[in-house]
Design an enzyme around this catalytic site. Structure first.
Site, PDB file in Angstrom:
ATOM      1  N   ARG A 154       0.841  -1.203   0.000  1.00 47.24           N
ATOM      2  CA  ARG A 154       0.000   0.000   0.000  1.00 47.24           C
ATOM      3  C   ARG A 154       0.871   1.247   0.000  1.00 47.24           C
ATOM      4  O   ARG A 154       1.782   1.397   0.822  1.00 47.24           O
ATOM      5  CB  ARG A 154      -0.905   0.005   1.239  1.00 47.24           C
ATOM      6  CG  ARG A 154      -1.671   1.307   1.479  1.00 47.24           C
ATOM      7  CD  ARG A 154      -2.865   1.448   0.567  1.00 47.24           C
ATOM      8  NE  ARG A 154      -3.525   2.736   0.643  1.00 47.24           N
ATOM      9  CZ  ARG A 154      -4.597   3.004   1.380  1.00 47.24           C
ATOM     10  NH1 ARG A 154      -5.134   2.069   2.132  1.00 47.24           N
ATOM     11  NH2 ARG A 154      -5.143   4.198   1.348  1.00 47.24           N
ATOM     12  N   ARG A 178      -5.399   1.257  -4.729  1.00 46.43           N
ATOM     13  CA  ARG A 178      -4.602   0.645  -3.663  1.00 46.43           C
ATOM     14  C   ARG A 178      -4.570  -0.870  -3.781  1.00 46.43           C
ATOM     15  O   ARG A 178      -5.536  -1.477  -4.204  1.00 46.43           O
ATOM     16  CB  ARG A 178      -5.138   1.054  -2.299  1.00 46.43           C
ATOM     17  CG  ARG A 178      -6.577   0.608  -2.096  1.00 46.43           C
ATOM     18  CD  ARG A 178      -7.358   1.468  -1.181  1.00 46.43           C
ATOM     19  NE  ARG A 178      -7.492   2.788  -1.735  1.00 46.43           N
ATOM     20  CZ  ARG A 178      -8.237   3.733  -1.224  1.00 46.43           C
ATOM     21  NH1 ARG A 178      -8.911   3.526  -0.132  1.00 46.43           N
ATOM     22  NH2 ARG A 178      -8.328   4.903  -1.775  1.00 46.43           N
ATOM     23  N   ASP A 194      -6.590  -1.915   1.404  1.00 50.23           N
ATOM     24  CA  ASP A 194      -7.086  -0.904   2.326  1.00 50.23           C
ATOM     25  C   ASP A 194      -7.788  -1.636   3.460  1.00 50.23           C
ATOM     26  O   ASP A 194      -8.640  -2.497   3.207  1.00 50.23           O
ATOM     27  CB  ASP A 194      -8.080   0.018   1.600  1.00 50.23           C
ATOM     28  CG  ASP A 194      -8.549   1.175   2.453  1.00 50.23           C
ATOM     29  OD1 ASP A 194      -7.760   1.678   3.274  1.00 50.23           O
ATOM     30  OD2 ASP A 194      -9.710   1.599   2.282  1.00 50.23           O
ATOM     31  N   ASP A 253      -9.844  -0.869   7.034  1.00 50.69           N
ATOM     32  CA  ASP A 253     -10.448   0.149   7.885  1.00 50.69           C
ATOM     33  C   ASP A 253     -11.063  -0.507   9.104  1.00 50.69           C
ATOM     34  O   ASP A 253     -11.852  -1.452   8.978  1.00 50.69           O
ATOM     35  CB  ASP A 253     -11.554   0.906   7.136  1.00 50.69           C
ATOM     36  CG  ASP A 253     -11.020   1.846   6.075  1.00 50.69           C
ATOM     37  OD1 ASP A 253      -9.899   2.368   6.248  1.00 50.69           O
ATOM     38  OD2 ASP A 253     -11.718   2.070   5.070  1.00 50.69           O
TER      39      ASP A 253
END
Length: 161
Positions: free
Chosen positions: A85, A94, A97, A99
């Site tokens: 990344r 990307r 990712d 989160d």
């Protein structure tokens, strides 16, 4: 520390996105002080924000962890870097990712980390896979995932085999 239930969104649109997500799920499953409980199916969906990039593949994982929210964030960021990344600019394509969406019923706002994730309620690519694995989970201050997912536009999302 008693393990806490957490939910993590995974996304990729560079390289081989389904393979990137599967590799990341494998790494999450092996993370010390944590346990992968379940994962959603993979979903292909169009990008948000910058539209001049490949479609994304997204999923959500449920985990139990003894890590603090900030320690978990640090591990997730290290995992993103290990998967190549690069943060060139906001909403850039990307390889991976990750989160942190929810950490139990914690509400946290600091410069490094906001829980619940501040944009999760706007994102079908988060709420659809989250509703698949945890429809009765309550997002602090917002309600049940099963009710929240009905408010987002999920057209363009395709569940992958």
């Amino acid at each position: 520390m008693k393990p806490e239930t957490v939910f993590i969104a995974l996304g990729s649109n560079l390289g081989d996105p389904p393979a990137q997500i599967r590799r990341a799920l494998g790494t999450l499953a092996a993370m010390r002080e944590s346990r992968l409980v379940r994962q959603s199916a993979l979903y292909r969906n169009p990008p948000m924000g910058r539209l001049d990039q490949p479609d994304f593949v997204n999923a959500v994982a449920e985990m139990e962890t003894a890590l603090s929210p900030r320690d978990l964030l640090d591990r997730l960021l290290a995992l993103e870097r290990a998967h190549g990344r690069v943060r060139d600019y906001p909403n850039a394509p990307r390889t991976l990712d990750l989160d942190l969406l929810l950490y139990g019923q914690l509400e946290l706002r600091d410069p490094r980390l906001t829980i619940p994730h501040p944009r999760m309620l706007e994102r079908a690519f988060v709420l659809v896979p989250l509703a698949e694995i945890a429809p009765d989970t309550v997002v602090p201050g917002s309600g049940r995932v099963a009710d929240l997912v009905a408010r987002v536009d999920a057209k363009g999302m395709v569940k992958l085999a």
